[in-house]
Design a protein around this motif. Structure first.
Motif, short mmCIF file in Angstrom:
data_model
loop_
_atom_site.label_atom_id
_atom_site.label_comp_id
_atom_site.label_asym_id
_atom_site.label_seq_id
_atom_site.Cartn_x
_atom_site.Cartn_y
_atom_site.Cartn_z
N ASN A 133 -8.53 3.98 21.99
CA ASN A 133 -8.61 5.43 21.82
C ASN A 133 -8.58 5.73 20.32
OD1 ASN A 133 -8.57 8.21 22.34
ND2 ASN A 133 -6.33 8.26 22.25
N ILE A 134 -9.77 5.81 19.70
CA ILE A 134 -9.88 6.01 18.26
C ILE A 134 -9.75 7.50 17.95
CG2 ILE A 134 -11.37 5.76 16.24
CD1 ILE A 134 -12.59 3.29 17.62
N THR A 135 -8.68 7.86 17.26
CA THR A 135 -8.40 9.27 16.97
C THR A 135 -8.64 9.65 15.52
OG1 THR A 135 -6.07 8.69 16.62
CG2 THR A 135 -6.69 9.45 18.83
N HIS A 136 -8.57 8.67 14.59
CA HIS A 136 -8.78 8.94 13.17
C HIS A 136 -9.77 7.90 12.63
CE1 HIS A 136 -5.33 11.71 13.06
NE2 HIS A 136 -4.70 10.80 13.80
N THR A 137 -10.60 8.31 11.68
CA THR A 137 -11.59 7.39 11.13
C THR A 137 -11.62 7.45 9.61
OG1 THR A 137 -13.35 9.03 11.32
CG2 THR A 137 -13.09 7.49 13.16
N SER A 138 -11.82 6.30 8.97
CA SER A 138 -12.02 6.22 7.53
C SER A 138 -12.58 4.84 7.20
CB SER A 138 -10.72 6.45 6.76
OG SER A 138 -10.93 6.24 5.36
N ASP A 139 -13.53 4.79 6.27
CA ASP A 139 -14.05 3.50 5.78
C ASP A 139 -13.17 2.92 4.67
OD1 ASP A 139 -16.20 3.18 7.49
OD2 ASP A 139 -17.62 4.20 6.16
N ASP A 140 -12.20 3.69 4.21
CA ASP A 140 -11.29 3.24 3.16
C ASP A 140 -10.03 2.68 3.81
OD1 ASP A 140 -9.41 2.97 1.13
OD2 ASP A 140 -10.07 4.78 0.06
N PHE A 141 -9.82 1.36 3.68
CA PHE A 141 -8.67 0.76 4.35
C PHE A 141 -7.34 1.23 3.77
CE2 PHE A 141 -11.68 -2.53 5.97
CZ PHE A 141 -11.44 -2.30 7.31
#
Length: 304
Positions: A222-230
Motif C-alpha cells: 500500500n504505497i501512500t507516499h512517493t519520492s525519488d530522493d531516498f
C-alpha cells in the motif's frame, strides 16, 4: 589570410640570419625558402626583407610581422600539444551522469584520484536516476552513465552499451524506531503486508523492486507516499508515515530510522558504469573509467 607556414619560414630567417641557414633548419632548399618569403610579401602587401649583398635583413614591417609570427606559432604549438594530450587522455572534459549514492560512493572519490593522476582531465557530474542516465547516454548527452541492474529487472542493451561492474548492494528494510519490528535481527517482507509504504515514483526501477518483492511475499504494498530522493524517503519513514525498501548505501548514518536486512535472500542492485559501445577505448573516457574501476573497492557494502 596569412599562411602560418610562411610565418614559420620568416621566423627561421629572423633566427638564423640567412636564407641558406633558414633552409637547412627547415629541411628546405634555399630557393623554396625564397619563394615562401616572396609569397608572404605578396600576402601582406609590404616588403619584409631588404637585401644587403648575399644577406638579407628585415624591414620595419618584417620585424613587426616576426613578433606576431612568434605569438601565432606559439599558439599553434600549444594547440598541437593540447590535441596530443587529448589524444593521450591527459586533458579534456568527460561528462558523467550518476544517481546520488553512487556519486558519494564511487564518482567523487574517483575525481579526487584523477586530480592527482590526470589534473587536466575535468569531470562534470550530473545527478540523474539510473533509468534516466542510460537514456542520456544513448542520446549522446553524456560520456559515462552510472546505472544499475536489479534482480527481476531487464538487462541493459548489450548491443549498444558496454558495462563495467562497480559494486553490488542489498536493499534494507527501513522502519520508524517505534515500529513493532524495530528490535528484530532481520525482517521478512510478509510481516509488513499491513503497513503503509513509501516508494519512488512510477517508472523508477527501485519502485519496481519493492513491488515485485512484496508480490513475491504474497501481497501488494500500500504505497501512500512517493519520492525519488531516498533522503526524503528515509525522512518520511522517520516521521512515522510508513516503511520502505532502500539501497544500503542510500542510508546515511543515524537518520532517526532503523535499517534492517531482509530475511532470506534480499533484493539487490548491481551498480555499473556504462558507455556507448565503441567509446570504451576513447582515451579520455578510458582515463575516467579506469579511475572509477580503481575506486570500486570503495563501493564494498558493509552490513547495517
Amino acid at each position: 589570410m596569412i599562411d602560418p607556414r610562411r610565418l614559420l619560414v620568416l621566423r627561421a630567417l629572423a633566427d638564423h640570419g640567412t636564407v641558406r641557414a633558414a633552409a637547412e633548419k627547415l629541411y628546405l632548399t634555399p630557393s623554396a625558402v625564397s619563394q615562401q618569403l616572396t609569397a608572404l610579401e605578396n600576402e601582406v602587401g609590404q616588403s619584409l626583407l631588404a637585401r644587403q649583398g648575399r644577406r638579407v635583413r628585415l624591414t620595419a614591417a618584417g620585424e613587426l610581422l616576426v613578433e606576431h609570427a612568434k605569438a601565432v606559432l606559439a599558439e599553434l604549438e600549444r594547440a598541437e600539444a593540447s590535441l596530443a594530450a587529448c589524444a593521450a587522455g591527459t586533458v579534456g572534459t568527460v561528462e558523467v551522469a550518476s544517481f546520488a549514492s553512487a556519486i558519494t560512493q564511487v564518482v567523487a572519490p574517483s575525481i579526487v584520484a584523477l586530480r592527482q593522476r590526470a589534473p587536466d582531465v575535468r569531470v562534470l557530474v550530473r545527478d540523474a536516476e539510473a533509468h534516466n542516465s542510460l537514456m542520456m547516454l544513448l542520446a549522446g548527452e553524456i560520456d559515462i552513465a552510472i546505472s544499475m541492474e536489479y534482480t527481476s529487472t531487464l538487462q541493459a542493451d548489450a548491443r549498444r552499451v558496454s558495462r563495467f561492474p562497480l559494486y553490488t548492494e542489498p536493499f534494507d528494510v527501513v522502519l520508524p524506531p517505534q515500529h513493532r519490528l524495530s528490535a528484530a535481527d532481520a525482517v521478512a517482507l510478509d510481516e509488513l503486508r499491513d503497513d503503509d509504504w513509501i516508494a519512488p515514483l512510477p517508472g523508477n526501477p527501485c519502485r519496481a523492486v519493492a513491488q515485485v518483492c512484496c508480490e513475491n511475499a504474497g501481497f501488494v504494498p500500500n504505497i501512500t507516499h512517493t519520492s525519488d530522493d531516498f533522503h526524503a524517503v528515509v525522512a518520511l519513514v522517520a516521521a512515522g508515515t510508513g516503511v520502505a525498501l532502500v539501497p544500503r548505501t542510500a542510508i546515511a548514518g543515524d537518520q532517526g530510522v532503523v535499517a534492517l536486512p531482509v530475511a532470506g535472500r534480499p533484493p539487490t542492485r548491481r551498480v555499473f558504469a556504462a558507455v556507448q559501445c565503441g567509446r570504451e577505448d576513447h582515451p579520455l573516457v578510458r582515463v575516467v573509467l579506469d579511475a572509477l574501476l580503481a575506486n570500486k573497492e570503495r563501493g564494498t557494502i558493509r552490513p547495517p
